[in-house]
Design a protein around this motif. Structure first.
Motif, PDB file in Angstrom:
ATOM      1  N   MET A   1      27.566  60.435 -48.546  1.00  0.00           N
ATOM      2  CA  MET A   1      26.993  59.529 -47.427  1.00  0.00           C
ATOM      3  C   MET A   1      26.376  60.720 -46.244  1.00  0.00           C
ATOM      4  N   SER A   2      24.987  60.374 -45.930  1.00  0.00           N
ATOM      5  CA  SER A   2      24.526  61.325 -45.239  1.00  0.00           C
ATOM      6  C   SER A   2      25.234  61.386 -43.756  1.00  0.00           C
ATOM      7  N   GLY A   3      24.662  62.235 -42.754  1.00  0.00           N
ATOM      8  CA  GLY A   3      25.375  62.544 -41.405  1.00  0.00           C
ATOM      9  C   GLY A   3      24.725  61.518 -40.685  1.00  0.00           C
ATOM     10  N   SER A   4      23.786  60.779 -40.780  1.00  0.00           N
ATOM     11  CA  SER A   4      23.316  59.924 -39.851  1.00  0.00           C
ATOM     12  C   SER A   4      23.713  58.602 -39.856  1.00  0.00           C
ATOM     13  N   ILE A   5      23.959  57.837 -38.754  1.00  0.00           N
ATOM     14  CA  ILE A   5      24.771  56.624 -38.608  1.00  0.00           C
ATOM     15  C   ILE A   5      23.616  55.549 -38.309  1.00  0.00           C
ATOM     16  N   ASP A   6      23.689  54.498 -38.920  1.00  0.00           N
ATOM     17  CA  ASP A   6      22.616  53.357 -38.430  1.00  0.00           C
ATOM     18  C   ASP A   6      23.370  52.718 -37.598  1.00  0.00           C
ATOM     19  N   ASP A   7      22.874  52.458 -36.276  1.00  0.00           N
ATOM     20  CA  ASP A   7      23.601  51.727 -35.268  1.00  0.00           C
ATOM     21  C   ASP A   7      23.034  50.374 -35.387  1.00  0.00           C
ATOM     22  N   THR A   8      23.962  49.294 -35.225  1.00  0.00           N
ATOM     23  CA  THR A   8      23.259  48.016 -35.433  1.00  0.00           C
ATOM     24  C   THR A   8      22.879  47.474 -34.129  1.00  0.00           C
ATOM     25  N   TYR A   9      22.707  48.070 -32.985  1.00  0.00           N
ATOM     26  CA  TYR A   9      21.970  47.627 -31.983  1.00  0.00           C
ATOM     27  C   TYR A   9      21.153  48.829 -31.191  1.00  0.00           C
ATOM     28  N   THR A  10      19.971  48.330 -30.923  1.00  0.00           N
ATOM     29  CA  THR A  10      19.251  49.091 -30.222  1.00  0.00           C
ATOM     30  C   THR A  10      18.556  48.238 -28.783  1.00  0.00           C
ATOM     31  N   GLU A  11      18.905  49.334 -27.859  1.00  0.00           N
ATOM     32  CA  GLU A  11      18.243  48.471 -26.723  1.00  0.00           C
ATOM     33  C   GLU A  11      16.807  48.505 -26.468  1.00  0.00           C
ATOM     34  N   SER A  12      16.456  47.211 -25.970  1.00  0.00           N
ATOM     35  CA  SER A  12      14.947  46.787 -26.044  1.00  0.00           C
ATOM     36  C   SER A  12      14.596  46.356 -24.808  1.00  0.00           C
ATOM     37  N   GLN A  13      13.797  47.016 -23.621  1.00  0.00           N
ATOM     38  CA  GLN A  13      13.588  46.429 -22.712  1.00  0.00           C
ATOM     39  C   GLN A  13      12.994  45.200 -22.710  1.00  0.00           C
ATOM     40  N   VAL A  14      11.947  44.865 -23.661  1.00  0.00           N
ATOM     41  CA  VAL A  14      11.116  43.792 -23.860  1.00  0.00           C
ATOM     42  C   VAL A  14      12.063  42.627 -24.179  1.00  0.00           C
ATOM     43  N   ILE A  15      12.927  42.959 -25.164  1.00  0.00           N
ATOM     44  CA  ILE A  15      13.904  41.652 -25.670  1.00  0.00           C
ATOM     45  C   ILE A  15      14.908  41.469 -24.486  1.00  0.00           C
ATOM     46  N   MET A  16      15.174  42.210 -23.707  1.00  0.00           N
ATOM     47  CA  MET A  16      16.439  42.108 -22.694  1.00  0.00           C
ATOM     48  C   MET A  16      15.584  41.362 -21.626  1.00  0.00           C
ATOM     49  N   THR A  17      14.489  41.605 -21.244  1.00  0.00           N
ATOM     50  CA  THR A  17      13.656  40.971 -20.268  1.00  0.00           C
ATOM     51  C   THR A  17      13.598  39.644 -20.751  1.00  0.00           C
ATOM     52  N   ALA A  18      12.881  39.459 -21.838  1.00  0.00           N
ATOM     53  CA  ALA A  18      12.527  37.852 -22.638  1.00  0.00           C
ATOM     54  C   ALA A  18      13.758  37.160 -22.316  1.00  0.00           C
ATOM     55  N   VAL A  19      14.955  37.596 -22.924  1.00  0.00           N
ATOM     56  CA  VAL A  19      16.233  36.724 -22.947  1.00  0.00           C
ATOM     57  C   VAL A  19      16.505  36.334 -21.734  1.00  0.00           C
ATOM     58  N   LYS A  20      16.387  37.441 -20.503  1.00  0.00           N
ATOM     59  CA  LYS A  20      16.789  37.015 -19.330  1.00  0.00           C
ATOM     60  C   LYS A  20      15.844  35.858 -18.781  1.00  0.00           C
ATOM     61  N   ILE A  21      14.655  35.650 -19.156  1.00  0.00           N
ATOM     62  CA  ILE A  21      13.742  34.605 -18.592  1.00  0.00           C
ATOM     63  C   ILE A  21      14.056  33.341 -19.508  1.00  0.00           C
ATOM     64  N   ILE A  22      14.319  33.477 -20.623  1.00  0.00           N
ATOM     65  CA  ILE A  22      14.450  32.084 -21.468  1.00  0.00           C
ATOM     66  C   ILE A  22      15.913  31.873 -21.786  1.00  0.00           C
ATOM     67  N   ALA A  23      16.908  32.243 -21.496  1.00  0.00           N
ATOM     68  CA  ALA A  23      18.319  32.091 -21.690  1.00  0.00           C
ATOM     69  C   ALA A  23      18.528  30.918 -20.690  1.00  0.00           C
ATOM     70  N   PRO A  24      18.316  31.017 -19.471  1.00  0.00           N
ATOM     71  CA  PRO A  24      18.555  29.807 -18.684  1.00  0.00           C
ATOM     72  C   PRO A  24      17.813  28.672 -18.728  1.00  0.00           C
ATOM     73  N   PHE A  25      16.477  28.569 -19.574  1.00  0.00           N
ATOM     74  CA  PHE A  25      15.920  27.396 -19.891  1.00  0.00           C
ATOM     75  C   PHE A  25      16.566  26.837 -21.067  1.00  0.00           C
ATOM     76  N   THR A  26      17.095  27.591 -22.205  1.00  0.00           N
ATOM     77  CA  THR A  26      17.381  27.132 -23.414  1.00  0.00           C
ATOM     78  C   THR A  26      19.072  26.564 -23.263  1.00  0.00           C
ATOM     79  N   LEU A  27      19.594  27.257 -22.271  1.00  0.00           N
ATOM     80  CA  LEU A  27      20.970  26.470 -21.603  1.00  0.00           C
ATOM     81  C   LEU A  27      20.717  25.331 -21.123  1.00  0.00           C
ATOM     82  N   THR A  28      19.903  25.346 -20.283  1.00  0.00           N
ATOM     83  CA  THR A  28      19.563  23.994 -19.501  1.00  0.00           C
ATOM     84  C   THR A  28      19.049  22.901 -20.475  1.00  0.00           C
ATOM     85  N   TYR A  29      18.421  23.233 -21.512  1.00  0.00           N
ATOM     86  CA  TYR A  29      18.100  22.132 -22.494  1.00  0.00           C
ATOM     87  C   TYR A  29      19.051  21.961 -23.399  1.00  0.00           C
TER      88      TYR A  29
END
Length: 172
Positions: A1-29
């Motif tokens: 196995m090579s020395g690099s590790i494939d992390d399963t989580y990558t932080e994305s400001q676009v996704i985080m911001t979109a989820v912050k906006i969408i999550a209250p609406f989906t929870l309410t729905y």
């Protein structure tokens, strides 16, 4: 196995911001679908699914482990167990009133209450909690199989590696 590790989580400001906006609406729905399911399309299963998927959306945006720590396993087991207890208690209450399991018409015959209230108790208190907790629990269980040591869920095998004796590949 090579020395690099494939992390399963990558932080994305676009996704985080979109989820912050969408999550209250989906929870309410999801809550709307749960509470109005007896009178309109929807119900405990559909609403519970939307609420559960809202939590999954948060986990994808902010990381699975932080979300898993936020929603402890005991909490998830508690809401699933609570839903089963409510479902069973309402059904057995109908038996105690002289009817069959979940025969809501006994409410009208004994108390003069609409059978709808028995259905609402099962839908809101039972089914929605069971479905929400089960979806989140299944997601966390499946996500536990993916870690930096096992990024593809194959036990850490690279695409070019052949399984050794005793290991199982995805092709089996």
């Amino acid at each position: 196995m090579s020395g690099s590790i494939d992390d399963t989580y990558t932080e994305s400001q676009v996704i985080m911001t979109a989820v912050k906006i969408i999550a209250p609406f989906t929870l309410t729905y999801g809550l709307f679908m749960t509470f109005h399911g007896g009178d309109a399309p929807g119900g405990g299963f559909q609403g519970g699914t939307i609420v559960g998927v809202t939590v999954l959306m948060l986990a994808f945006a902010f990381g699975i482990e932080p979300t898993r720590q936020w929603l402890r396993n005991t909490f998830l087991v508690g809401i699933i167990t609570g839903g089963v207890v409510i479902f069973g208690a309402v059904g057995l209450a109908m038996v105690a009133l002289g009817g069959d399991f979940l025969e809501f018409y006994r409410l009208y015959e004994v108390f003069g209450q609409k059978p709808k209230w028995g259905l609402e108790a099962v839908e809101i208190g039972g089914i929605s909690l069971i479905v929400t907790g089960t979806i989140i629990s299944l997601f966390f269980t499946m996500a536990a199989g993916f870690s930096p040591d096992r990024p593809s869920g194959t036990g850490g095998l690279e695409e070019n590696d052949e399984p050794t004796e005793g290991e199982v590949s995805d092709d089996d």
